[in-house]
Design a protein around this motif. Structure first.
Motif, PDB file in Angstrom:
ATOM      1  N   ARG A   4       0.843  -1.196   0.000  1.00  6.62           N
ATOM      2  CA  ARG A   4       0.000   0.000   0.000  1.00  6.62           C
ATOM      3  C   ARG A   4       0.872   1.238   0.000  1.00  6.62           C
ATOM      4  O   ARG A   4       1.961   1.256   0.568  1.00  6.62           O
ATOM      5  CB  ARG A   4      -0.929   0.009   1.216  1.00  6.62           C
ATOM      6  CG  ARG A   4      -0.173  -0.041   2.532  1.00  6.62           C
ATOM      7  CD  ARG A   4      -1.088  -0.334   3.706  1.00  6.62           C
ATOM      8  NE  ARG A   4      -0.275  -0.733   4.847  1.00  6.62           N
ATOM      9  CZ  ARG A   4      -0.250  -0.084   5.993  1.00  6.62           C
ATOM     10  NH1 ARG A   4      -1.003   0.975   6.180  1.00  6.62           N
ATOM     11  NH2 ARG A   4       0.512  -0.514   6.981  1.00  6.62           N
ATOM     12  N   ALA A   5       0.365   2.281  -0.626  1.00  2.00           N
ATOM     13  CA  ALA A   5       1.088   3.550  -0.651  1.00  2.00           C
ATOM     14  C   ALA A   5       0.623   4.469   0.469  1.00  2.00           C
ATOM     15  O   ALA A   5       1.387   5.298   0.941  1.00  2.00           O
ATOM     16  CB  ALA A   5       0.902   4.243  -1.998  1.00  2.00           C
ATOM     17  N   LEU A  59       7.278   3.254   3.902  1.00  2.00           N
ATOM     18  CA  LEU A  59       7.329   4.181   2.770  1.00  2.00           C
ATOM     19  C   LEU A  59       7.551   5.608   3.255  1.00  2.00           C
ATOM     20  O   LEU A  59       8.384   6.331   2.714  1.00  2.00           O
ATOM     21  CB  LEU A  59       6.052   4.090   1.938  1.00  2.00           C
ATOM     22  CG  LEU A  59       5.864   5.132   0.841  1.00  2.00           C
ATOM     23  CD1 LEU A  59       7.029   5.117  -0.147  1.00  2.00           C
ATOM     24  CD2 LEU A  59       4.537   4.913   0.128  1.00  2.00           C
ATOM     25  N   ALA A  60       6.828   6.015   4.290  1.00  2.00           N
ATOM     26  CA  ALA A  60       6.973   7.377   4.815  1.00  2.00           C
ATOM     27  C   ALA A  60       8.394   7.616   5.311  1.00  2.00           C
ATOM     28  O   ALA A  60       8.990   8.660   5.032  1.00  2.00           O
ATOM     29  CB  ALA A  60       5.973   7.620   5.935  1.00  2.00           C
ATOM     30  N   ALA A  61       8.958   6.655   6.021  1.00  3.08           N
ATOM     31  CA  ALA A  61      10.323   6.809   6.541  1.00  3.08           C
ATOM     32  C   ALA A  61      11.340   6.840   5.404  1.00  3.08           C
ATOM     33  O   ALA A  61      12.263   7.649   5.413  1.00  3.08           O
ATOM     34  CB  ALA A  61      10.640   5.689   7.523  1.00  3.08           C
ATOM     35  N   ALA A  62      11.171   5.966   4.430  1.00  3.67           N
ATOM     36  CA  ALA A  62      12.104   5.940   3.297  1.00  3.67           C
ATOM     37  C   ALA A  62      12.058   7.256   2.534  1.00  3.67           C
ATOM     38  O   ALA A  62      13.092   7.818   2.168  1.00  3.67           O
ATOM     39  CB  ALA A  62      11.775   4.775   2.368  1.00  3.67           C
ATOM     40  N   GLU A  77      -0.762  -1.846  -9.591  1.00  2.00           N
ATOM     41  CA  GLU A  77      -1.431  -0.628  -9.131  1.00  2.00           C
ATOM     42  C   GLU A  77      -0.506   0.215  -8.260  1.00  2.00           C
ATOM     43  O   GLU A  77      -0.452   1.436  -8.393  1.00  2.00           O
ATOM     44  CB  GLU A  77      -2.708  -0.973  -8.356  1.00  2.00           C
ATOM     45  CG  GLU A  77      -3.823  -1.506  -9.215  1.00  2.00           C
ATOM     46  CD  GLU A  77      -4.220  -0.532 -10.308  1.00  2.00           C
ATOM     47  OE1 GLU A  77      -4.390   0.674 -10.009  1.00  2.00           O
ATOM     48  OE2 GLU A  77      -4.345  -0.963 -11.467  1.00  2.00           O
ATOM     49  N   LEU A  78       0.223  -0.441  -7.370  1.00  2.10           N
ATOM     50  CA  LEU A  78       1.150   0.265  -6.487  1.00  2.10           C
ATOM     51  C   LEU A  78       2.243   0.953  -7.301  1.00  2.10           C
ATOM     52  O   LEU A  78       2.661   2.066  -6.980  1.00  2.10           O
ATOM     53  CB  LEU A  78       1.759  -0.687  -5.465  1.00  2.10           C
ATOM     54  CG  LEU A  78       2.728  -0.074  -4.472  1.00  2.10           C
ATOM     55  CD1 LEU A  78       2.057   1.033  -3.653  1.00  2.10           C
ATOM     56  CD2 LEU A  78       3.288  -1.165  -3.553  1.00  2.10           C
ATOM     57  N   SER A  79       2.689   0.315  -8.367  1.00  3.34           N
ATOM     58  CA  SER A  79       3.705   0.905  -9.232  1.00  3.34           C
ATOM     59  C   SER A  79       3.238   2.246  -9.783  1.00  3.34           C
ATOM     60  O   SER A  79       4.002   3.211  -9.841  1.00  3.34           O
ATOM     61  CB  SER A  79       4.044  -0.049 -10.372  1.00  3.34           C
ATOM     62  OG  SER A  79       4.971   0.536 -11.249  1.00  3.34           O
ATOM     63  N   ARG A  92       3.655   8.220  -9.359  1.00  2.86           N
ATOM     64  CA  ARG A  92       3.170   9.587  -9.153  1.00  2.86           C
ATOM     65  C   ARG A  92       3.965  10.294  -8.055  1.00  2.86           C
ATOM     66  O   ARG A  92       4.042  11.514  -8.032  1.00  2.86           O
ATOM     67  CB  ARG A  92       1.681   9.575  -8.806  1.00  2.86           C
ATOM     68  CG  ARG A  92       0.806   9.301 -10.013  1.00  2.86           C
ATOM     69  CD  ARG A  92      -0.661   9.564  -9.741  1.00  2.86           C
ATOM     70  NE  ARG A  92      -1.288   8.550  -8.908  1.00  2.86           N
ATOM     71  CZ  ARG A  92      -1.792   7.413  -9.357  1.00  2.86           C
ATOM     72  NH1 ARG A  92      -1.738   7.123 -10.637  1.00  2.86           N
ATOM     73  NH2 ARG A  92      -2.360   6.562  -8.540  1.00  2.86           N
ATOM     74  N   LEU A  93       4.572   9.511  -7.150  1.00  5.38           N
ATOM     75  CA  LEU A  93       5.409  10.079  -6.086  1.00  5.38           C
ATOM     76  C   LEU A  93       6.876  10.180  -6.505  1.00  5.38           C
ATOM     77  O   LEU A  93       7.717  10.602  -5.721  1.00  5.38           O
ATOM     78  CB  LEU A  93       5.303   9.213  -4.823  1.00  5.38           C
ATOM     79  CG  LEU A  93       3.914   9.100  -4.196  1.00  5.38           C
ATOM     80  CD1 LEU A  93       3.921   8.058  -3.086  1.00  5.38           C
ATOM     81  CD2 LEU A  93       3.457  10.451  -3.680  1.00  5.38           C
TER      82      LEU A  93
END
Length: 159
Positions: A28-29, A35-38, A74-76, A81-82
């Motif tokens: 999940r994004a 993800l937030a920490a990275a 989908e996650l890709s 987009r980020l």
């Protein structure tokens, strides 16, 4: 005429660290602590290890694998987009994970790896081996706890 004060030399920019988001089953994004920490630590690449032999050992049904792969697609798009590329790396099984991640980190100058914790026995053993491999090459390793409300073993019943 008075001498002008000395000028400070311009400071070179701090180099940004390359970080790796190692995706496993938490695909999940949104609301993803790893993800937030990275993303807060520099340039991010996301990586998913495709391990068909491991999936067979665990008896993962083709429908389950298809579900993961569709979610990765989908996650890709969301990660794109980020500005975060998603890479897939195939290994026979998790015994190859430490070497595969070490090689990937070396090839992409990764300084820190973030992942969300997984609690099953095989997954913890895999993570311990990966942590040792990364530590030996000077790469930081951080597990985040975002897939469970409470860490296993933290709720005691008094017995």
């Amino acid at each position: 005429m008075p001498a002008s004060p000395p000028r400070a030399a311009p400071c070179p920019e701090e180099p940004t660290m390359n970080t790796l988001l190692w995706l496993r089953t938490d695909l999940r994004a949104h609301d993803n602590p790893a993800l937030a920490a990275a993303a807060s630590g520099g340039t991010v690449t996301a990586l998913f290890l495709v391990a068909p032999g491991q999936w067979r050992q665990h008896g993962d049904a083709p429908a389950k694998v298809d579900f993961w792969l569709r979610n990765l697609r989908e996650l890709s798009h969301e990660l794109g987009r980020l500005g975060i590329p998603l890479r897939l790396l195939t290994v026979p099984d998790w015994s190859q994970a430490p070497q595969a991640l070490a090689s990937f980190c070396r090839a992409h100058a990764i300084g820190h790896v973030h992942a969300n914790a997984e609690w099953a026995v095989n997954e913890r053993r895999r993570d311990e081996a990966v942590a040792g491999s990364l530590q030996a090459m000077g790469v930081d390793w951080t597990l985040h706890h975002g897939a469970s409300l409470l860490r296993p073993g933290s709720v005691l019943n008094g017995k």
